[in-house]
Design a protein around this motif. Structure first.
Motif, PDB file in Angstrom:
ATOM      1  N   LYS A 185       0.826  -1.207   0.000  1.00 46.86           N
ATOM      2  CA  LYS A 185       0.000   0.000   0.000  1.00 46.86           C
ATOM      3  C   LYS A 185       0.862   1.260   0.000  1.00 46.86           C
ATOM      4  O   LYS A 185       0.585   2.235  -0.710  1.00 46.86           O
ATOM      5  CB  LYS A 185      -0.904   0.028   1.237  1.00 46.86           C
ATOM      6  CG  LYS A 185      -2.097  -0.903   1.215  1.00 46.86           C
ATOM      7  CD  LYS A 185      -2.918  -0.737   2.487  1.00 46.86           C
ATOM      8  CE  LYS A 185      -4.101  -1.700   2.542  1.00 46.86           C
ATOM      9  NZ  LYS A 185      -5.124  -1.387   1.524  1.00 46.86           N
ATOM     10  N   CYS A 273      -6.741   4.540   9.453  1.00 45.34           N
ATOM     11  CA  CYS A 273      -6.137   3.417   8.716  1.00 45.34           C
ATOM     12  C   CYS A 273      -5.834   2.267   9.670  1.00 45.34           C
ATOM     13  O   CYS A 273      -6.111   1.099   9.361  1.00 45.34           O
ATOM     14  CB  CYS A 273      -4.846   3.875   8.035  1.00 45.34           C
ATOM     15  SG  CYS A 273      -5.070   4.922   6.585  1.00 45.34           S
ATOM     16  N   TYR A 277      -7.406  -1.377   9.186  1.00 46.93           N
ATOM     17  CA  TYR A 277      -6.517  -2.467   8.779  1.00 46.93           C
ATOM     18  C   TYR A 277      -6.138  -3.410   9.924  1.00 46.93           C
ATOM     19  O   TYR A 277      -5.796  -4.569   9.685  1.00 46.93           O
ATOM     20  CB  TYR A 277      -5.223  -1.907   8.182  1.00 46.93           C
ATOM     21  CG  TYR A 277      -5.419  -0.972   7.020  1.00 46.93           C
ATOM     22  CD1 TYR A 277      -6.461  -1.146   6.109  1.00 46.93           C
ATOM     23  CD2 TYR A 277      -4.555   0.104   6.817  1.00 46.93           C
ATOM     24  CE1 TYR A 277      -6.635  -0.280   5.042  1.00 46.93           C
ATOM     25  CE2 TYR A 277      -4.720   0.976   5.745  1.00 46.93           C
ATOM     26  CZ  TYR A 277      -5.766   0.777   4.865  1.00 46.93           C
ATOM     27  OH  TYR A 277      -5.924   1.638   3.810  1.00 46.93           O
ATOM     28  N   ILE A 333     -11.916   6.333   4.751  1.00 45.69           N
ATOM     29  CA  ILE A 333     -10.779   5.670   4.089  1.00 45.69           C
ATOM     30  C   ILE A 333     -11.256   4.481   3.267  1.00 45.69           C
ATOM     31  O   ILE A 333     -10.798   4.256   2.143  1.00 45.69           O
ATOM     32  CB  ILE A 333      -9.741   5.230   5.146  1.00 45.69           C
ATOM     33  CG1 ILE A 333      -9.058   6.467   5.742  1.00 45.69           C
ATOM     34  CG2 ILE A 333      -8.712   4.279   4.551  1.00 45.69           C
ATOM     35  CD1 ILE A 333      -8.361   6.203   7.043  1.00 45.69           C
ATOM     36  N   GLN A 334     -12.175   3.718   3.840  1.00 39.28           N
ATOM     37  CA  GLN A 334     -12.724   2.560   3.131  1.00 39.28           C
ATOM     38  C   GLN A 334     -13.402   2.987   1.832  1.00 39.28           C
ATOM     39  O   GLN A 334     -13.219   2.360   0.780  1.00 39.28           O
ATOM     40  CB  GLN A 334     -13.719   1.841   4.045  1.00 39.28           C
ATOM     41  CG  GLN A 334     -14.124   0.464   3.568  1.00 39.28           C
ATOM     42  CD  GLN A 334     -14.905  -0.287   4.640  1.00 39.28           C
ATOM     43  OE1 GLN A 334     -15.748   0.265   5.336  1.00 39.28           O
ATOM     44  NE2 GLN A 334     -14.608  -1.567   4.784  1.00 39.28           N
ATOM     45  N   GLU A 337     -10.653   4.155  -0.726  1.00 41.51           N
ATOM     46  CA  GLU A 337      -9.934   3.017  -1.332  1.00 41.51           C
ATOM     47  C   GLU A 337     -10.789   2.326  -2.390  1.00 41.51           C
ATOM     48  O   GLU A 337     -10.283   1.913  -3.432  1.00 41.51           O
ATOM     49  CB  GLU A 337      -9.507   2.020  -0.252  1.00 41.51           C
ATOM     50  CG  GLU A 337      -8.203   2.368   0.419  1.00 41.51           C
ATOM     51  CD  GLU A 337      -7.466   1.150   0.940  1.00 41.51           C
ATOM     52  OE1 GLU A 337      -6.579   0.627   0.235  1.00 41.51           O
ATOM     53  OE2 GLU A 337      -7.780   0.722   2.063  1.00 41.51           O
ATOM     54  N   GLU A 338     -12.078   2.180  -2.118  1.00 44.72           N
ATOM     55  CA  GLU A 338     -12.969   1.513  -3.061  1.00 44.72           C
ATOM     56  C   GLU A 338     -13.153   2.312  -4.346  1.00 44.72           C
ATOM     57  O   GLU A 338     -13.226   1.741  -5.437  1.00 44.72           O
ATOM     58  CB  GLU A 338     -14.334   1.277  -2.406  1.00 44.72           C
ATOM     59  CG  GLU A 338     -14.320   0.228  -1.303  1.00 44.72           C
ATOM     60  CD  GLU A 338     -15.653   0.133  -0.573  1.00 44.72           C
ATOM     61  OE1 GLU A 338     -16.544   0.974  -0.871  1.00 44.72           O
ATOM     62  OE2 GLU A 338     -15.803  -0.753   0.301  1.00 44.72           O
ATOM     63  N   GLY A 341      -8.703   4.413  -4.706  1.00 41.62           N
ATOM     64  CA  GLY A 341      -7.481   3.657  -4.476  1.00 41.62           C
ATOM     65  C   GLY A 341      -6.693   4.267  -3.335  1.00 41.62           C
ATOM     66  O   GLY A 341      -7.038   5.337  -2.812  1.00 41.62           O
ATOM     67  N   PHE A 342      -5.613   3.617  -2.943  1.00 39.22           N
ATOM     68  CA  PHE A 342      -4.860   4.090  -1.779  1.00 39.22           C
ATOM     69  C   PHE A 342      -4.199   5.436  -2.025  1.00 39.22           C
ATOM     70  O   PHE A 342      -3.893   6.169  -1.079  1.00 39.22           O
ATOM     71  CB  PHE A 342      -3.800   3.065  -1.351  1.00 39.22           C
ATOM     72  CG  PHE A 342      -3.133   3.422  -0.054  1.00 39.22           C
ATOM     73  CD1 PHE A 342      -3.779   3.208   1.156  1.00 39.22           C
ATOM     74  CD2 PHE A 342      -1.877   4.021  -0.040  1.00 39.22           C
ATOM     75  CE1 PHE A 342      -3.182   3.570   2.363  1.00 39.22           C
ATOM     76  CE2 PHE A 342      -1.272   4.384   1.158  1.00 39.22           C
ATOM     77  CZ  PHE A 342      -1.929   4.158   2.359  1.00 39.22           C
ATOM     78  N   VAL A 345      -6.130   7.910  -0.271  1.00 36.14           N
ATOM     79  CA  VAL A 345      -5.923   7.844   1.180  1.00 36.14           C
ATOM     80  C   VAL A 345      -4.630   8.569   1.540  1.00 36.14           C
ATOM     81  O   VAL A 345      -4.571   9.342   2.504  1.00 36.14           O
ATOM     82  CB  VAL A 345      -5.868   6.383   1.665  1.00 36.14           C
ATOM     83  CG1 VAL A 345      -5.607   6.337   3.174  1.00 36.14           C
ATOM     84  CG2 VAL A 345      -7.163   5.652   1.330  1.00 36.14           C
ATOM     85  N   TRP A 346      -3.592   8.320   0.749  1.00 36.33           N
ATOM     86  CA  TRP A 346      -2.293   8.940   0.989  1.00 36.33           C
ATOM     87  C   TRP A 346      -2.398  10.466   0.882  1.00 36.33           C
ATOM     88  O   TRP A 346      -1.811  11.198   1.676  1.00 36.33           O
ATOM     89  CB  TRP A 346      -1.281   8.405  -0.003  1.00 36.33           C
ATOM     90  CG  TRP A 346       0.103   8.955   0.171  1.00 36.33           C
ATOM     91  CD1 TRP A 346       0.748   9.865  -0.617  1.00 36.33           C
ATOM     92  CD2 TRP A 346       1.023   8.623   1.214  1.00 36.33           C
ATOM     93  NE1 TRP A 346       1.998  10.127  -0.129  1.00 36.33           N
ATOM     94  CE2 TRP A 346       2.202   9.382   0.995  1.00 36.33           C
ATOM     95  CE3 TRP A 346       0.966   7.770   2.317  1.00 36.33           C
ATOM     96  CZ2 TRP A 346       3.313   9.299   1.838  1.00 36.33           C
ATOM     97  CZ3 TRP A 346       2.083   7.693   3.161  1.00 36.33           C
ATOM     98  CH2 TRP A 346       3.230   8.446   2.913  1.00 36.33           C
TER      99      TRP A 346
END
Length: 393
Positions: A185, A273, A277, A333-334, A337-338, A341-342, A345-346
């Motif tokens: 990730k 996160c 996770y 965040i979920q 990501e869906e 993408g990450f 999030v970043w």
């Protein structure tokens, strides 16, 4: 001219305040047979302590082959002379306590930092390190490798576990697998991790060369870590001599620290996160969300913008806290990501440290996923309902 003199005076005073007190060598301490070598040893040890107040990577007195192991000890030297209570930056003075020859090339060095108030000595810390002859001078290392020379080790891909008797193979494999997934990730490549498994904080400290430190008085557990380029060292002092447990939540933070200082990222996003996770306090993400629904989201009038500004704990205690805003960030965040993408999030994680009002957070959030400060409360309720529906199948 006056301003230049004032500036030079300020710099001189600042430099003196940062300088470390030279090591006191009591008469009773038996030094090396060669007086010239003894003088050089003390000079280089003073150099190490002075350089330890700056970044570890710049310390020229560290043995190159054991940088990582020594960095974790150098961290304990930082600001060691300072006393907030006595308001004195040099209250605790360093005293040499022992020089013990190991072989022709190495010596175990003991020293302590002691302050005196009303004729009463106060011990701040006692340390051990190894001095290695290096030409006409000396370089230094933590005793970690020597104190664990008889330990066993297990290497799993880029993770190496050091232990005394037994290792929980299943947990070690799960740790490596999860660490690798986090690295993917984060775009981390070619990073290696060394983990030393100890029972307690006192054992951890002894391994790295800290015989006593006032700061840790009464603390029974802890985990210390250090970084050097592509390598990470972790010493576990949390009842984990056989690696019988590890916290995926903390593992996320560890892997993130390989990429960026956690002080630079937005903490609520970072923690979101970690919740998503790895859960928290041994509780899975789904269990956290279920407790959140019972204790917080059961109030249908809940205002999530309030919780964004006010840290609110719904965990079973202050120690094992669960923060409402971290749960909301996990849901956000979920969704990111869906849909993005990450990378999204970043981007949100790097909107800047938490600030009152969260303006930068909201600016980034609307850019990444279209949620603004204005519609935040409404959109969060949508995320909560969507999660509930998904969990029910």
């Amino acid at each position: 001219m006056k301003s230049v003199v004032t500036m030079l005076t300020f710099l001189m005073i600042n430099s003196l305040s940062m300088a470390q007190t030279p090591l006191t060598v009591p008469r009773y301490v038996q030094l090396l047979a060669d007086s010239t070598e003894s003088e050089q040893l003390i000079k280089d040890l003073n150099g190490l302590l002075q350089a330890a107040q700056n970044s570890n990577e710049e310390n020229a007195y560290v043995l190159p082959s054991q940088k990582l192991e020594t960095f974790i000890l150098l961290d304990e030297f930082k600001n060691i002379e300072n006393s907030r209570g006595f308001k004195d930056a040099h209250f605790y003075k360093p005293y040499l306590t022992n020089v013990l020859q190991q072989d022709d090339q190495t010596y175990e060095i003991g020293f302590s930092h002691i302050g005196v108030n009303d004729s009463i000595p106060i011990l701040r810390a006692s340390f051990r390190l190894i001095a290695h002859k290096n030409g006409a001078g000396f370089l230094f290392s933590s005793p970690l490798k020597r104190t664990t020379v008889d330990w066993k080790f297990k290497q799993i891909d880029n993770c190496t576990f050091y232990y005394q008797e037994n290792i929980n193979q299943k947990n070690a494999e799960e740790y490596q697998k999860l660490a690798q997934s986090f690295d993917v990730k984060l775009g981390v490549e070619n990073k290696t991790t060394h983990l030393y498994c100890a029972d307690s904080r006192s054992e951890l400290l002894r391994l790295i060369g800290v015989d006593y430190k006032l700061d840790y008085n009464g603390r029974t557990t802890g985990v210390f870590s250090a970084l050097n380029g592509n390598e990470q060292l972790i010493v576990l002092g949390n009842n984990n001599s056989e690696f019988t447990n590890f916290d995926p939540h903390d593992l996320w933070h560890d892997r993130l620290s390989l990429v960026i200082s956690r002080r630079k990222v937005n903490k609520p996003v970072d923690e979101g996160c970690a919740y998503l996770y790895g859960g928290s306090w041994g509780i899975s993400w789904d269990e956290i969300f279920e407790e959140f629904m019972q204790k917080v989201a059961s109030d249908k009038k809940a205002d999530w913008t309030y919780y964004k500004e006010n840290s609110t704990n719904f965990g079973k205690s202050q120690k094992e806290h669960l923060i409402v805003d971290y749960v909301i960030n996990a849901l956000i965040i979920q969704k990111i990501e869906e849909e993005v993408g990450f990378s999204g999030v970043w981007q949100l994680m790097n909107c800047g440290p938490f600030e009152k009002g969260n303006e930068k957070y909201y600016e980034t959030l609307i850019e990444v996923i279209g949620i603004s400060k204005k519609n935040y409360n409404k959109e969060v309720w949508k995320l909560i309902k969507a999660k509930v529906k998904s969990d029910r199948g």
